[in-house]
Write a protein that holds these residues in place. Structure first.
Motif, short mmCIF file in Angstrom:
data_model
loop_
_atom_site.label_atom_id
_atom_site.label_comp_id
_atom_site.label_asym_id
_atom_site.label_seq_id
_atom_site.Cartn_x
_atom_site.Cartn_y
_atom_site.Cartn_z
N LYS A 1 0.82 -1.21 0.00
CA LYS A 1 0.00 0.00 0.00
C LYS A 1 0.86 1.26 0.00
N GLY A 2 2.16 1.10 -0.21
CA GLY A 2 3.06 2.24 -0.23
C GLY A 2 2.88 3.08 -1.48
N PRO A 3 3.62 4.17 -1.58
CA PRO A 3 3.50 5.06 -2.74
C PRO A 3 3.85 4.37 -4.05
N VAL B 1 16.26 9.01 -9.37
CA VAL B 1 15.35 7.95 -8.93
C VAL B 1 15.79 7.41 -7.58
N ASP B 2 17.09 7.30 -7.37
CA ASP B 2 17.61 6.81 -6.09
C ASP B 2 17.22 7.76 -4.95
N ARG B 3 17.28 9.07 -5.22
CA ARG B 3 16.92 10.04 -4.19
C ARG B 3 15.45 9.93 -3.82
N VAL B 4 14.59 9.86 -4.83
CA VAL B 4 13.15 9.78 -4.56
C VAL B 4 12.81 8.46 -3.88
N ALA B 5 13.38 7.36 -4.38
CA ALA B 5 13.11 6.05 -3.78
C ALA B 5 13.60 6.00 -2.34
N GLY B 6 14.71 6.68 -2.06
CA GLY B 6 15.22 6.71 -0.70
C GLY B 6 14.26 7.42 0.24
N GLN B 7 13.64 8.48 -0.22
CA GLN B 7 12.66 9.18 0.61
C GLN B 7 11.45 8.30 0.88
N VAL B 8 11.04 7.54 -0.14
CA VAL B 8 9.89 6.64 0.05
C VAL B 8 10.24 5.52 1.01
#
Length: 352
Positions: free
Chosen positions: A217-219, A314-321
């Motif tokens: 159910k994550g982003p 993408v790594d930065r955004v995925a890390g925040q998620v």
């Protein structure tokens, strides 16, 4: 052409059959016969830049775009015919003048009109942005000759043939922090080879249907080309997953179009339909000029982004998620705070 082995400057007669007459060694690509005008040394130089000196691996599609950039910038529509119209026209005019043959003047005028027509078409952009080698044909025309000579692909290029895009079974991705959705099989293979989805606990999907069956159910992170298809893909995901946070990670079209090193291309086979354009117009997010550009089939592909920069964003955004995003930051993400940098760094391949 410079021999990639002995580095001698070879005349055409010194390299018959793609073999250097000085060192008697074969090479893969000849700029006189290759449709992209490639040489082995140019492929090696650009591959080294794309892989950041061998630090990362790239997929063949990323190499295809980098090697096509120079030809995409310039129109070669009617290039050979242009001289073939004006030169004979001048020659026929001279003959008609001295021979006093009015019929030849008519022929000359016709040739001049043909030449002027080609000139006007080139000025209006005919042929510009159309790749001389389509993406699907690149492996056969470039990589196959390379493999036949050297036994392997260029250094740093991943062999993705038959890999299926590296997408695992979405339905079996329980316990993930979110979903990374990208319809481009090559980009998915690139991210999976780097280990990015596994590193951040993301399930990978290539379609709306695959994303919908992931139990997490994550982003939902959406990565797409900057084109009409990409915008419609994000809209389709948000309609299909109304209870999920859908974050558009694709580079914004308006930002990419301002970057001097960004080179778009167009595929006449993939123009958006009138129905698609009506949807894009109704969104109200594009200017009339941008809508016209999209309607002509222009696009900035993900494989055209510098690979290291694509991974970093993408790594930065995925890390925040993966670290967990609080409600306020999730709302900010939906409003577009996760944007690509407007000021681009040095272009790794330039205009080569």
């Amino acid at each position: 052409m410079i021999c990639p082995h002995c580095e001698r400057n070879l005349l055409r007669k010194e390299r018959t059959g793609n073999r250097c007459t000085h060192c008697n060694r074969a090479y893969a690509l000849d700029p006189k016969t290759n449709p992209l005008r490639l040489s082995d040394l140019r492929v090696r130089r650009i591959t080294a830049a794309l892989t950041d000196g061998g630090r990362i691996g790239i997929v063949p599609d990323q190499l295809w775009y980098a090697l096509s950039r120079k030809r995409l910038r310039d129109s070669e529509f009617g290039q050979g015919c242009l001289g073939g119209a004006f030169v004979p026209a001048g020659f026929v005019t001279v003959i008609a003048f001295f021979a006093e043959a009015p019929v030849l003047l008519i022929v000359s005028a016709a040739l001049l009109l043909i030449g002027l027509g080609i000139t006007v078409a080139r000025a209006m952009g005919a042929g510009k942005g159309v790749p001389p080698v389509v993406r699907e044909a690149f492996p056969a025309l470039v990589l196959s000759p390379w493999r036949s000579v050297y036994g392997v692909l260029p250094p740093g290029v991943l062999d993705t043939a038959g890999s299926g895009g590296g997408v695992a079974d979405p339905a079996g991705a329980a316990g993930t922090t979110g979903v990374l959705v990208c319809p481009d099989r090559a980009v998915v293979a690139f991210l999976v080879a780097d280990g990015l989805p596994a590193r951040h606990g993301l399930a990978v999907a290539r379609s709306v249907a695959e994303a919908a069956v992931v139990p997490s159910k994550g982003p939902v992170l959406v990565l797409h080309d900057s084109d009409a298809d990409g915008e419609l893909f994000v809209r389709g995901l948000r309609d299909a997953l109304p209870d999920r946070t859908v974050i558009d990670v694709g580079p914004p079209l308006r930002t990419v179009r301002t970057l001097p090193q960004a080179v778009p291309y167009r595929d006449p086979r993939r123009k958006p339909s009138p129905a698609d354009m009506r949807i894009l117009t109704a969104l109200g997010t594009y200017t009339p000029e941008e809508l016209k550009w999209l309607g002509q089939g222009w696009r900035f592909p993900l494989v055209g982004l510098p690979p290291a920069r694509l991974l970093a964003v993408v790594d930065r955004v995925a890390g925040q998620v993966s670290r967990g995003v609080d409600p306020d930051r999730r709302r900010a993400a939906d409003l577009g705070f996760l944007t690509w940098p407007e000021a681009a760094g040095p272009d790794p391949v330039g205009g080569r």
